[in-house]
Structure formats: structure tokens, C-alpha cells
Design a protein around this motif. Structure first.
Motif, PDB file in Angstrom:
ATOM      1  N   LYS A 127       1.135  -1.394  -0.323  1.00 50.37           N
ATOM      2  CA  LYS A 127      -0.273   0.135  -0.075  1.00 50.37           C
ATOM      3  C   LYS A 127       0.608   1.512  -0.187  1.00 50.37           C
ATOM      4  O   LYS A 127       0.370   2.370  -0.569  1.00 50.37           O
ATOM      5  CB  LYS A 127      -1.435  -0.679   1.249  1.00 50.37           C
ATOM      6  N   SER A 128       1.939   1.661   1.088  1.00 45.07           N
ATOM      7  CA  SER A 128       2.736   2.693   0.958  1.00 45.07           C
ATOM      8  C   SER A 128       3.070   2.747  -0.278  1.00 45.07           C
ATOM      9  O   SER A 128       3.486   3.604  -0.691  1.00 45.07           O
ATOM     10  CB  SER A 128       4.020   2.301   2.414  1.00 45.07           C
ATOM     11  N   THR A 129       4.231   1.371  -0.741  1.00 45.90           N
ATOM     12  CA  THR A 129       4.858   1.535  -2.123  1.00 45.90           C
ATOM     13  C   THR A 129       4.145   1.759  -3.767  1.00 45.90           C
ATOM     14  O   THR A 129       4.449   3.428  -3.840  1.00 45.90           O
ATOM     15  CB  THR A 129       5.191   0.957  -2.548  1.00 45.90           C
ATOM     16  N   ALA A 150      -2.877  10.400   2.009  1.00 47.42           N
ATOM     17  CA  ALA A 150      -2.906  10.248   3.538  1.00 47.42           C
ATOM     18  C   ALA A 150      -2.375   8.463   3.639  1.00 47.42           C
ATOM     19  O   ALA A 150      -2.890   8.085   3.509  1.00 47.42           O
ATOM     20  CB  ALA A 150      -3.749  10.201   3.635  1.00 47.42           C
ATOM     21  N   ASP A 151      -1.548   7.628   4.209  1.00 48.33           N
ATOM     22  CA  ASP A 151      -1.128   6.877   4.171  1.00 48.33           C
ATOM     23  C   ASP A 151      -1.196   6.779   6.169  1.00 48.33           C
ATOM     24  O   ASP A 151      -0.276   6.534   6.511  1.00 48.33           O
ATOM     25  CB  ASP A 151       1.424   7.030   3.899  1.00 48.33           C
ATOM     26  N   GLU A 152      -1.588   6.220   5.978  1.00 44.63           N
ATOM     27  CA  GLU A 152      -3.317   6.284   7.249  1.00 44.63           C
ATOM     28  C   GLU A 152      -2.631   7.146   8.149  1.00 44.63           C
ATOM     29  O   GLU A 152      -1.773   7.593   9.086  1.00 44.63           O
ATOM     30  CB  GLU A 152      -1.396   3.996   7.751  1.00 44.63           C
ATOM     31  N   PRO A 153      -3.259   8.017   7.827  1.00 50.31           N
ATOM     32  CA  PRO A 153      -2.890   9.083   8.882  1.00 50.31           C
ATOM     33  C   PRO A 153      -3.834   9.293  10.256  1.00 50.31           C
ATOM     34  O   PRO A 153      -3.944  10.086  11.303  1.00 50.31           O
ATOM     35  CB  PRO A 153      -3.830  10.101   8.274  1.00 50.31           C
TER      36      PRO A 153
HETATM   37 MG   LIG Z   1       2.683   1.383   4.833  1.00 51.22          MG
END
Ligand SMILES: [Mg+2]
Ligand SMILES: Nc1ncnc2c1ncn2[C@@H]1O[C@H](COP(=O)(O)OP(=O)(O)O)[C@@H](O)[C@H]1O
Lengths: 223, 396
Positions: A44-46, A165-168
Motif C-alpha cells: 500500500k505504502s509503496t 494519506a498513508d494511515e493518517p
Molecule cells: Mg505502509
């Protein structure tokens, strides 16, 4: 607006290969509200980093607003990040020695805006994010919710087309997390494309489009 | 990003790492200060020596009897000849040469000076009125034209014999001869081991009568300019060779040769100590590099964040270079002040030493500091600019 075509990102750790993204193809139109969910390590982050031009894919094509951005030079990519994309991170990433106002001012400085105009913009933004009385506090003197509000203010002060937004809400309790997501949705309502990675099913469900990931591939895409 | 913002943002970063920044600034300042102080010392020593020589006279050519350069003495000695003495006639002939502005024959001896019951042994110079301008001596009172039985008193002697300050016109005895005081020298103090406050000057004829001699101790010659010193020297040698039956039995020396040697040695010495001091700046440079590398490592996440919000690599590099620039600017400025304060204290402690730091040393010290700081931060800045933002943000 965002078009990924067979994007691959491979990490090599010694002689081990991790396909963080495995031939991902994805279209996201302007103004969409997308949530990305999936187990930890699913990429997901990538994916967010590739969309945000923080990471270069090893294969495939990525066009943003019709431009193949993977071929842009480093300063050109930086300019796209500065003006078109707003990042919001789980751990806020505020510069600890700058005040709330100083952190919010950073993108304007990078853009080369004159000091007087910057002051005006920062003041208006602080007000919009209900941070005026925290303007001269350093991050260490702010609560988690306030820190994330500063981070969102900083990400959006140049009115980006996309917020990533990455796990905000990952570092916030449920109630404060809800407020932060409401803030992001508020921006989406004014036309910004919003892509949120989250673990929280309830928050994820608030998006119009839900993407599920597993092992570097998209396994679900529902509206 | 605007230059002013780059500068203010980097200054802000430095201010939040105050102790570390101060240490670097101090290290730089000590290096620059050392360059300035040490060159001031070297320059001071050089000026002191040059000044001492200049007080003996400018464009000075000195003729002395005998060949000084051969260890065995006068070369004709082996043939049973003795070197010819210098005479007043020689001095007058030298004075007629083109390129000679003025000349002074010189006899030196000691005699007892007495007046009003006081008695004292003094050094006696026998010469003409030109001695004063040639040797850069001046009269505080009176006038000396070199007419018979005139005497000029050194300042200390005049005060000793005539404490009321009314020396002019007084009668004194020198040995068995009578003189009338024509002038009093201004006080000069000691120069090159010769205290002009403790001498008396009388006309050369009187001196030769007093010491019962026909010969001269020296002929002092002032050339018209620096450029004719060498021709004058050659002409004097040739003239005296002719007058002495073809025998080269005098030595002609110029103080310029001596002075130039001293000048060269002391300049080289100054450069040498400046170079050594500059090495301490290189050490400061290594310190800057080390500290900047630590700063880059500590601020990895911040660098990643800056990239995420759209800072190009060039901006990151400029931010770190600006930090180094501030550090070395502050270090150079502080070192400049330290160096000049140190030189000032040396001048206070040793007033005879004109320890003024030369401008080139200040410029070189400051420039070296700036250059060292910038060069030392090139690598850390490049490393920061190259950081992969994703890894930087994750703190790896
Ligand atoms: Mg991640
Ligand atoms: N810089 C990296 N070096 C090596 N492997 C990485 C790197 N970044 C991510 N990975 C790997 O890629 C996969 C996907 O990671 P990530 O995108 O962070 O997953 P998620 O955000 O869904 O938890 C994981 O297996 C992770 O270990």
C-alpha cells in the motif's frame, strides 16, 4: 487523472526479491475519494509513494494529467510533488525545531513565494485549520491531533490536486482520527482527489471507492 | 526557493544545534585568529628590523678602510704592503661623484667632556653637518654647520650637563680642547646598538686633532636614489682604487643588501607561520565535515520530508551548503576579531614591535576559512541531496 499501467516495484534484500508492486494497473479520476486497504506488507505504502513520485517504479508507465511522469527529471518531479501532490503521513513528519506556522510555511518557501504573501497565506491556513492559537508552538508542544492538522495544513497549502494519506489516523485515537478524516473529506468535497491508506475498516468504508491489496497486487476494486 | 529563505532556514537549523555550531565556529575562529596573529608577529618583526636599518639612513653607502671580505685580511699584506687609510681628501673626492647626494666623513673616539665641574666620558663623532641628515638625526635646539670648535650634544648629555635646558652657547671642554655648544640632538634612543642620546658631535678637523690622527674611520655616503646605489658603489670603489695607486683596499657596503636579506628571510618566516596556522584551518575543515555528516544523519527524516513536499535535490544541497557558509562566515569573522585583538594586545605588551596584521593575511585567513567550510560540506550536502526520500522518511 492518475493512470498506472503495469507498474512494478521490486526491492532486493541480499539475494531475496520482494515484489512490492506486481504489474499494477489503476485509473483514478480527478475528484475521486479512494481508500486502499490490505494486510501489512501488501504494498500500500509503496503504491502511494509511486503515485506521489517519491519512488520510481522498476517497470510500467505512470501518467499524471496525461504526462508520463516517470520520464521527468528530478527537479521536474520535485515541482510536481510541490504543486500537485500533498502527502500526509502516519507519523506526521513535522520539522521539530520549526513552529506550527514555520512547518506550514515550508512549501511556500520552497515555491519561492515572497515573505509578505507567505505570512498572509499561513495566517489564513492556520485559521482554516483552527490552529491560530497554536501558531508559535513547536510540534513537541502539540497534541497528536494538532500535529496531524498542521501536517494536513502543510500538505494542502498550495492546493494540490491529489492528497495521499498513508494511515493518517494510525497514531491517533479513534475520536481524533475521525476528526482528521473529516478534515480530509472536507478538502475532498472542495474537489481534491483523496487517496487514503488505512487499516481502520470503518474509516475505509467512508470512501466512495475501495481498493484491496495483497502481495503487491490489487485484489478488489469496488465502488 | 529564494536565496534569503535558504540562508534564514539554514541559520535557524544551526541555532537549534547551538553547542555544536558554537564549537565549529570557535575552531574556525582559532584557525583564522592564529593566521592573523602569527602574521602580525612576523610582519612586526620584519618592520622592526627594517625600521632599525632605516634609522641608520636611507640609500646609505658606507666606505671603510681595508678589505673585509677576505679572511686573510688585506691581500697586499703578503707582499709587505699595508692598506692605505681613508683620508679627508678621499671623502671629498667621493662627495664629488655623480649620484652622491651628500657625504659625511666619520671619526669615532672617546674623550672626557667637562663643564661647570662636571666630568664625563663620552663617545665623540667627528664629522660634518651632513652627518645629521644622512643618519636621520635632528637637532632639538641650535644649528650645526660644522665650523671649528662647534659641538652638538646628545639629549642625555645635554640634560646631564645643563639641566636647566640652556645648553646652546655654553662652553665645554672635550679632552684638552674648548668647544661651544651649537646644538642639542632630539632624543632617539637606541638604534642598532648605538645610543645617540649619549654622543657628542664635533667637526671632523677638530676630531682628528683631538685624536691625533689623519685617517677616517668611515665615509658615509647617501646616494641620490635607490636605483643609483649600485653605480655609486662601483664608482666609489673605482675612484678609491685610482687614488690608492690601483689597489682595491677599501670595502664599500650598502645596507640595502643586508636589509633585503633580512626582509626576505622575515617574509618567508611570516609566510611559513601563516601556512602552519592555515593547517589548523584544515583541521577545522575536517571538523566541519564530520559535524555536517552527523547533522545529515540526524536529520534524515527531515530531508525526506522536504523532498516529499517538493524540495528538489539542489535545494537540499544548498541548505546544507548554506549552513556551512554560515558557520565559516561566523568563524572567519570571529577569528578576524580575535586575530586583530590579539595583535593589538601584542602591540600593547611590546610597543617597539609594530605587530599590525598585514591585509593579505586577514583576507587569506578569512578566505581559507570560507573555502574550507564550503569544501568540507560538499560531501555531506551531496549525501543529503542524494537521499532516497522513501527510506529517509522511514528513518533508515
Ligand atoms: Mg505502509
Ligand atoms: N525500502 C525497502 N527495501 C526493501 N523492502 C521494502 C522496502 N520498502 C518496502 N519493502 C517491502 O515491500 C513490501 C511492501 O511494503 P509496503 O509498501 O510498505 O507495505 P504496506 O504499506 O502495505 O505495509 C514489504 O514486503 C516490504 O518489506
Amino acid at each position: 487523472m492518475i493512470r498506472l499501467d503495469a507498474i512494478t516495484r521490486v526491492f532486493r534484500m541480499g539475494d531475496q526479491e520482494v515484489r512490492a508492486l506486481d504489474r499494477i494497473s489503476l485509473d483514478i479520476a480527478a475528484g475521486e475519494y479512494v481508500s486502499i486497504m490490505g494486510p501489512s506488507g501488501s504494498g500500500k505504502s509503496t503504491l502511494l509513494n509511486v503515485i506521489g513520485l517519491l519512488d520510481r517504479p522498476d517497470g510500467g508507465h505512470y501518467t499524471l494529467d496525461g504526462i508520463d511522469v516517470t520520464t521527468l527529471s528530478e527537479p521536474e518531479q520535485a515541482q510536481v510533488r510541490r504543486t500537485r501532490i500533498g502527502f500526509v503521513f502516519q507519523s506526521f513528519h513535522l520539522v521539530p525545531r520549526l513552529t506550527a506556522a514555520g512547518n506550514i510555511e515550508l512549501p511556500l518557501m520552497l515555491e519561492g513565494m515572497a515573505a509578505a504573501e507567505r505570512r498572509e497565506r499561513v495566517e489564513a491556513t492556520l485559521k482554516a485549520f483552527d490552529l491560530t492559537d497554536r501558531a508559535h508552538h513547536r510540534p513537541a508542544e502539540l497534541s497528536g491531533g494538532q500535529r496531524q492538522r498542521v501536517a494536513i495544513a502543510r500538505a494542502t497549502i498550495l492546493h494540490p490536486a491529489v492528497i495521499l494519506a498513508d494511515e493518517p489516523t494510525g497514531n491517533l485515537d479513534h475520536r481524533i482520527g475521525g476528526e482528521v478524516v473529516a478534515l480530509l473529506e472536507n478538502l475532498h468535497q472542495r474537489g481534491t482527489t483523496l487517496i487514503v491508506v488505512t487499516h481502520d475498516r470503518e474509516l475505509g468504508a467512508r470512501a466512495r471507492r475501495h481498493i484491496g491489496m495483497r502481495d503487491g497486487a490489487i485484489v478488489a476494486d469496488e465502488t | 526557493m529564494k536565496l534569503a529563505d535558504t540562508l534564514s532556514l539554514s541559520l535557524h537549523s544551526l541555532a537549534s544545534a547551538r553547542t555544536r555550531s558554537l564549537l565549529i565556529v570557535l575552531a574556525m575562529a582559532l584557525g583564522v585568529g592564529a593566521v592573523v596573529v602569527l602574521t602580525a608577529l612576523g610582519e612586526g618583526a620584519r618592520r622592526y628590523v627594517v625600521g632599525q636599518f632605516a634609522s641608520l639612513g636611507t640609500n646609505l653607502v658606507i666606505v671603510l678602510p681595508g678589505r673585509a671580505e677576505t679572511a686573510g685580511g688585506f691581500p697586499g699584506a703578503a707582499l709587505g704592503q699595508t692598506p692605505r687609510d681613508l683620508t679627508l681628501g678621499d671623502a671629498q673626492a667621493v662627495g664629488q661623484l655623480p649620484g652622491v647626494r651628500r657625504y659625511a666623513p666619520l671619526n669615532v673616539g672617546t674623550a672626557e667632556l667637562s663643564s661647570g665641574g662636571r666630568l664625563r666620558e663620552v663617545t665623540v663623532l667627528g664629522s660634518n653637518a651632513e652627518l645629521l641628515p644622512i643618519r636621520h638625526m635632528a637637532l632639538a635646539q641650535g644649528r650645526f654647520v660644522g665650523s671649528a670648535a662647534q659641538i652638538v650634544l646628545g639629549d642625555a648629555i645635554a640634560q646631564d650637563f645643563f639641566p636647566d635646558g640652556r645648553a646652546i652657547g655654553q662652553r665645554v671642554r672635550l679632552g684638552d680642547r674648548r668647544f661651544r655648544v651649537a646644538g642639542v640632538l632630539t632624543t632617539q634612543g637606541e638604534s642598532m646598538g648605538f645610543n645617540t642620546d649619549e654622543i657628542v658631535i664635533i667637526p671632523v678637523d677638530d676630531a682628528q686633532a683631538l685624536f691625533n690622527t689623519e685617517t677616517l674611520f668611515r665615509i658615509l655616503v647617501e646616494a641620490r636614489s635607490r636605483s643609483v646605489i649600485e653605480p655609486v658603489k662601483a664608482a666609489i670603489t673605482e675612484l678609491l682604487k685610482q687614488r690608492h695607486d690601483g689597489e682595491e683596499d677599501v670595502t664599500v657596503i650598502t645596507q640595502d643588501a643586508v636589509l633585503e636579506t633580512f626582509d626576505r628571510i622575515l617574509r618567508a618566516l611570516t609566510l611559513g607561520v601563516a601556512g602552519i596556522a592555515a593547517i589548523s584551518l584544515a583541521v577545522a575543515g575536517i571538523l566541519v565535515m564530520n559535524v555536517m555528516l552527523v547533522a545529515v544523519a540526524q536529520r534524515t527524516a527531515e530531508i525526506g520530508l522536504l523532498k516529499a513536499i517538493g524540495a528538489p535535490a539542489a535545494t537540499i544541497r544548498q541548505l546544507f551548503l548554506a549552513e556551512a557558509l554560515w558557520l565559516s562566515l561566523a568563524g572567519a569573522a570571529l577569528g578576524f576579531l580575535l586575530g586583530h585583538a590579539g595583535s593589538w594586545m601584542i602591540r600593547l605588551a611590546y610597543p617597539v614591535l609594530p605587530a599590525w596584521p598585514p591585509a593579505w593575511a586577514s583576507v587569506a585567513g578569512v578566505a581559507t576559512a570560507l573555502l574550507t567550510g564550503i569544501v568540507a560540506s560538499l560531501l555531506p550536502a551531496a549525501r543529503a541531496a542524494r537521499l532516497d526520500p522513501v527510506r529517509a522518511l522511514s528513518g533508515k
